[in-house]
Design a protein around this motif. Structure first.
Motif, mmCIF file in Angstrom:
data_model
loop_
_atom_site.group_PDB
_atom_site.id
_atom_site.type_symbol
_atom_site.label_atom_id
_atom_site.label_comp_id
_atom_site.label_asym_id
_atom_site.label_seq_id
_atom_site.Cartn_x
_atom_site.Cartn_y
_atom_site.Cartn_z
ATOM 1 N N ALA A 214 0.838 -1.363 0.192
ATOM 2 C CA ALA A 214 0.063 -0.352 0.525
ATOM 3 C C ALA A 214 0.744 1.229 0.209
ATOM 4 C CB ALA A 214 -0.780 -0.234 0.835
ATOM 5 N N ASP A 215 0.234 2.073 -0.429
ATOM 6 C CA ASP A 215 1.346 3.675 -0.920
ATOM 7 C C ASP A 215 1.008 4.514 0.092
ATOM 8 O OD1 ASP A 215 0.577 4.280 -4.099
ATOM 9 O OD2 ASP A 215 -0.693 4.126 -2.235
ATOM 10 N N LYS A 216 1.285 6.025 -0.208
ATOM 11 C CA LYS A 216 0.814 6.723 0.973
ATOM 12 C C LYS A 216 -0.565 7.466 0.378
ATOM 13 C CE LYS A 216 5.038 7.038 3.521
ATOM 14 N NZ LYS A 216 6.509 8.589 3.227
ATOM 15 N N TYR A 217 -1.206 6.342 -0.651
ATOM 16 C CA TYR A 217 -1.984 7.832 -1.606
ATOM 17 C C TYR A 217 -3.133 7.165 -1.875
ATOM 18 C CZ TYR A 217 2.274 10.309 -2.748
ATOM 19 O OH TYR A 217 4.101 10.547 -2.216
ATOM 20 N N GLY A 218 -2.974 5.866 -0.835
ATOM 21 C CA GLY A 218 -4.060 5.014 -0.450
ATOM 22 C C GLY A 218 -4.296 4.032 -1.534
ATOM 23 N N ASN A 219 -3.484 3.742 -2.639
ATOM 24 C CA ASN A 219 -3.287 2.206 -3.128
ATOM 25 C C ASN A 219 -3.019 1.316 -3.383
ATOM 26 O OD1 ASN A 219 -4.083 4.507 -5.570
ATOM 27 N ND2 ASN A 219 -2.032 5.456 -5.694
ATOM 28 N N VAL A 220 -3.794 0.276 -3.270
ATOM 29 C CA VAL A 220 -3.346 -1.375 -2.792
ATOM 30 C C VAL A 220 -3.764 -2.342 -3.558
ATOM 31 C CG1 VAL A 220 -3.885 -2.351 -0.892
ATOM 32 C CG2 VAL A 220 -4.349 -0.400 -0.310
ATOM 33 N N ILE A 221 -1.792 -2.729 -3.808
ATOM 34 C CA ILE A 221 -2.759 -4.617 -4.531
ATOM 35 C C ILE A 221 -1.972 -5.744 -3.401
ATOM 36 C CG2 ILE A 221 -2.413 -2.983 -6.105
ATOM 37 C CD1 ILE A 221 0.513 -5.367 -6.025
ATOM 38 N N HIS A 222 -2.342 -6.781 -3.910
ATOM 39 C CA HIS A 222 -1.771 -7.759 -3.115
ATOM 40 C C HIS A 222 -1.257 -8.751 -4.180
ATOM 41 C CE1 HIS A 222 -4.653 -11.005 -5.307
ATOM 42 N NE2 HIS A 222 -5.732 -9.969 -5.094
ATOM 43 N N LEU A 223 -0.238 -9.279 -3.197
ATOM 44 C CA LEU A 223 0.471 -9.951 -4.136
ATOM 45 C C LEU A 223 0.057 -11.603 -3.712
ATOM 46 C CD1 LEU A 223 3.689 -8.189 -4.016
ATOM 47 C CD2 LEU A 223 2.184 -8.094 -5.866
ATOM 48 N N GLY A 224 -0.645 -12.197 -3.902
ATOM 49 C CA GLY A 224 -1.349 -13.183 -3.300
ATOM 50 C C GLY A 224 -1.234 -13.919 -2.199
ATOM 51 N N GLU A 225 -1.199 -15.345 -1.977
ATOM 52 C CA GLU A 225 -1.167 -15.685 -0.799
ATOM 53 C C GLU A 225 0.048 -16.518 -0.207
ATOM 54 O OE1 GLU A 225 -2.856 -16.816 -3.169
ATOM 55 O OE2 GLU A 225 -3.138 -18.969 -3.416
ATOM 56 N N ARG A 226 0.207 -16.830 0.811
ATOM 57 C CA ARG A 226 1.321 -18.418 1.503
ATOM 58 C C ARG A 226 0.803 -19.156 1.449
ATOM 59 N NH1 ARG A 226 4.893 -12.953 1.201
ATOM 60 N NH2 ARG A 226 4.088 -12.886 3.442
ATOM 61 N N ASP A 227 1.027 -20.472 1.389
ATOM 62 C CA ASP A 227 0.924 -20.988 2.654
ATOM 63 C C ASP A 227 2.111 -21.644 3.358
ATOM 64 O OD1 ASP A 227 -1.519 -23.923 2.169
ATOM 65 O OD2 ASP A 227 0.002 -24.108 3.727
ATOM 66 N N CYS A 228 1.591 -21.667 4.740
ATOM 67 C CA CYS A 228 2.611 -21.200 5.677
ATOM 68 C C CYS A 228 2.359 -22.639 6.900
ATOM 69 C CB CYS A 228 2.673 -20.490 6.372
ATOM 70 S SG CYS A 228 3.349 -19.403 5.775
ATOM 71 N N SER A 229 1.392 -23.711 6.455
ATOM 72 C CA SER A 229 1.332 -24.815 7.259
ATOM 73 C C SER A 229 2.234 -25.307 7.314
ATOM 74 C CB SER A 229 -0.102 -25.757 6.492
ATOM 75 O OG SER A 229 -1.111 -24.893 5.970
ATOM 76 N N ILE A 230 3.274 -25.895 7.083
ATOM 77 C CA ILE A 230 4.296 -27.152 7.832
ATOM 78 C C ILE A 230 5.062 -26.059 8.332
ATOM 79 C CG2 ILE A 230 6.025 -27.948 7.145
ATOM 80 C CD1 ILE A 230 3.195 -29.245 5.811
ATOM 81 N N GLN A 231 4.861 -26.117 9.703
ATOM 82 C CA GLN A 231 5.401 -25.264 10.838
ATOM 83 C C GLN A 231 5.644 -26.467 12.049
ATOM 84 O OE1 GLN A 231 4.278 -24.494 14.103
ATOM 85 N NE2 GLN A 231 2.115 -25.834 13.533
ATOM 86 N N ARG A 232 6.047 -26.034 12.835
ATOM 87 C CA ARG A 232 6.843 -26.639 13.867
ATOM 88 C C ARG A 232 6.796 -25.726 15.731
ATOM 89 N NH1 ARG A 232 10.545 -28.488 17.620
ATOM 90 N NH2 ARG A 232 10.852 -30.258 18.477
ATOM 91 N N ASN A 233 6.032 -25.949 16.581
ATOM 92 C CA ASN A 233 6.195 -25.567 17.754
ATOM 93 C C ASN A 233 6.039 -23.513 17.668
ATOM 94 O OD1 ASN A 233 6.229 -27.313 18.940
ATOM 95 N ND2 ASN A 233 8.466 -27.453 19.789
ATOM 96 N N HIS A 234 5.348 -23.813 16.225
ATOM 97 C CA HIS A 234 5.687 -21.889 15.913
ATOM 98 C C HIS A 234 6.582 -21.613 15.047
ATOM 99 C CE1 HIS A 234 1.556 -22.230 17.932
ATOM 100 N NE2 HIS A 234 2.877 -22.663 19.109
ATOM 101 N N GLN A 235 7.350 -22.209 14.656
ATOM 102 C CA GLN A 235 8.060 -21.491 13.733
ATOM 103 C C GLN A 235 8.014 -22.687 12.261
ATOM 104 O OE1 GLN A 235 11.010 -20.560 14.649
ATOM 105 N NE2 GLN A 235 10.868 -20.036 16.642
ATOM 106 N N LYS A 236 8.099 -21.427 11.357
ATOM 107 C CA LYS A 236 7.764 -21.719 10.139
ATOM 108 C C LYS A 236 9.107 -23.073 9.398
ATOM 109 C CE LYS A 236 4.269 -18.201 8.813
ATOM 110 N NZ LYS A 236 4.590 -16.639 9.013
ATOM 111 N N VAL A 237 8.978 -24.062 8.507
ATOM 112 C CA VAL A 237 9.838 -24.816 8.410
ATOM 113 C C VAL A 237 9.519 -24.863 7.023
ATOM 114 C CG1 VAL A 237 10.306 -27.159 7.427
ATOM 115 C CG2 VAL A 237 9.706 -26.502 10.568
ATOM 116 N N ILE A 238 8.393 -24.818 6.354
ATOM 117 C CA ILE A 238 8.498 -24.484 4.670
ATOM 118 C C ILE A 238 7.412 -23.614 4.214
ATOM 119 C CG2 ILE A 238 8.166 -25.733 2.565
ATOM 120 C CD1 ILE A 238 8.919 -27.882 3.805
ATOM 121 N N GLU A 239 7.497 -23.104 3.472
ATOM 122 C CA GLU A 239 6.661 -22.024 2.843
ATOM 123 C C GLU A 239 5.767 -22.358 1.552
ATOM 124 O OE1 GLU A 239 8.523 -20.672 4.032
ATOM 125 O OE2 GLU A 239 8.955 -19.661 5.772
#
Ligand code: MV4
Length: 449
Positions: A214-239
């Protein structure tokens, strides 16, 4: 545009930020602790300032030392990276008060979104899907009333919590008193505030996060998603990006919802909205007001250099493109390579005697390691990120398998064997995993200690 940026971080990310600055013709100042004097980005930066002893509290978390270094070297801006002071609103405020640009959101945006209760409130008002939940809990009795209103199972969380600390699940009225008391005690010990609140507990969600700019003029874009479910003890391992669980129309829908919400909230710079995803539905979890470790898989698929965009936005430039200009191509997977025992996860610092990183089409290795480098014992054990990108998920898996075989790191134990193990499991190959899968897999196959 800035003339000189101070990089208030260390390790592979400091080098990553230096590289972006270099390519933009911006001079760099590296700040480092005594233990990081030999780091690669310290050698490559235009200037380097030692800001204190090895302990992070006296160096990378030392606000005054970092701001002094910026003033002495005449840096126009400070990039905080992630971790350390990257989400510290007081630091962001101090930096701006000294006439230096903080590359990130404003201090008040950080405060609003860093507090889990005000963030949930903002999310609801901005139209983000969220789990049924409570306001701050006043007592055990209050918790019991809320739990019966929401419906068991419920999870009690610290409002300043993160990384799984201060979280307790309750499945019935019998558990609620202990869950409330334990969560409060843990919160008191670990965070500024011991205030806790409650949410409906999701039992088998995936962890899917949306990257926005998001810039300072109200323009917002998304760059898609990331799946971060492969984690152990709240430490991400593979994304991985995109998530094997989403289809194109779901991606567009949540992307639109997120951009509208960010516009309503009023936010600037890079940000990540974390969701839990279960049975086809998204539930807002929290927002990270910083660059994330796993940003390279989004860069691979979208072709956008997120660090350069952060710097451009902070310098006052408008986003140079619209959502329609963003094309997502292929599939990317990141493995976090830690200097740890792959079975026990015990940190394993020491001298790297042999270092050979994989290469070839679609391979990226973000690391400061070089042959002869000694990993200091004072910091996070992640020493490299291996990112592979290919046309399809299967092709990315094949490339990842090949890259892990090529990766030679001698002198310390690393988690490379763990990654080779994970990517050969059919639940991973089929993309059928949730946030608990790795922990369950490890427990089942744990080498009997
Ligand atoms: C939850 C949840 C299930 N239901 N909230 C973990 C740390 C913090 N990010 C929030 N977390 C969770 N919140 C509800 N209502 C499960 C988790 C959770 C988790 C979330 C994302 C990624 C990994 C996780 C591992 C354990 C628990």
């Amino acid at each position: 545009m800035f003339e000189k940026v101070l990089i208030a971080n260390r390790g592979e990310l400091a080098l990553r930020i230096h590289r972006a600055c270099r390519e933009m013709g911006i001079r760099t100042v590296a700040v480092h602790s005594e233990a990081d004097a030999n780091a690669m980005h310290v050698r490559l930066a235009d200037e380097a300032v030692c800001i204190g002893p090895a302990r992070s509290a006296e160096s990378y978390l030392n606000k005054q030392a970092i701001i002094s270094a910026a003033l002495i070297t005449g840096a126009d801006a400070i990039h905080p990276g992630f971790g350390f002071l990257s989400e510290n609103a007081d630091f962001a405020e101090m930096v701006e008060l000294h006439g230096i640009t903080f590359i990130g959101p404003t201090a008040e945006q950080m405060r609003l979104l860093g507090d889990k209760i005000t963030a949930r409130q903002a999310a609801i008002e901005a139209g983000l899907p969220i789990t049924p939940g409570s306001a701050a809990l006043e007592s055990v009795e209050d918790a019991r009333v809320w739990a019966n209103k929401i419906g068991y199972p419920v999870i009690i969380k610290a409002k300043d919590g993160g990384g799984g600390k201060g979280m307790k699940v309750a499945f019935s009225d019998e558990d609620i008193a202990e869950a409330y008391t334990m969560a409060k005690a843990e919160a008191k010990a670990a965070f500024p505030s011991d205030v806790v609140y409650m949410e409906k507990y999701l039992q088998h969600p995936r962890h899917i996060e949306m990257q926005i700019l998001a810039d300072k003029y109200g323009n917002v874009i998304h760059l898609g998603e990331r799946d971060c479910s492969i984690q152990r003890n709240h430490q991400k391992v593979i994304e991985e990006c995109p998530s094997p669980a989403l289809n194109q129309s779901q991606r567009q829908e949540i992307g639109q919802i997120v951009c509208n919400a960010i516009k309503k909230i009023g936010y600037q710079n890079a940000g990540t909205l974390e969701f839990m995803y279960e049975d086809g539905k998204f539930y807002f979890l929290e927002m990270n007001t910083r660059l994330q470790v796993e940003h390279p898989i989004t860069e691979a698929v979208s072709g956008i250099d997120i660090v350069k965009e952060q710097i451009r936005i902070a310098s006052g430039a408008a986003l140079g493109y619209t959502q329609e200009d963003i094309q997502f191509r292929g599939h990317a997977i990141e493995c976090r390579i830690n200097a740890e025992d792959p079975d026990t996860f015990a940190p394993c610092p020491g001298k790297i005697t042999e270092w050979h990183a994989p290469g070839g089409l679609g391979i990226r290795v973000d690391s400061e390691i070089y042959s002869g480098y000694t990993i200091p014992p004072f910091y996070d054990s992640m020493i490299a990120k291996l990112i592979v990108h290919a046309k399809t998920r299967n092709a990315a898996l094949m490339r990842l398998r090949r890259a892990l075989e090529e990766f030679i790191i001698m002198g310390v134990k690393t988690t490379i064997p763990l990654h080779q193990n994970i990517i050969s499991q059919h639940e991973f190959i089929d993309g059928q995993y949730n946030i608990h899968w790795l922990t369950e897999y490890m427990n089942k196959h744990q080498k009997k200690a």
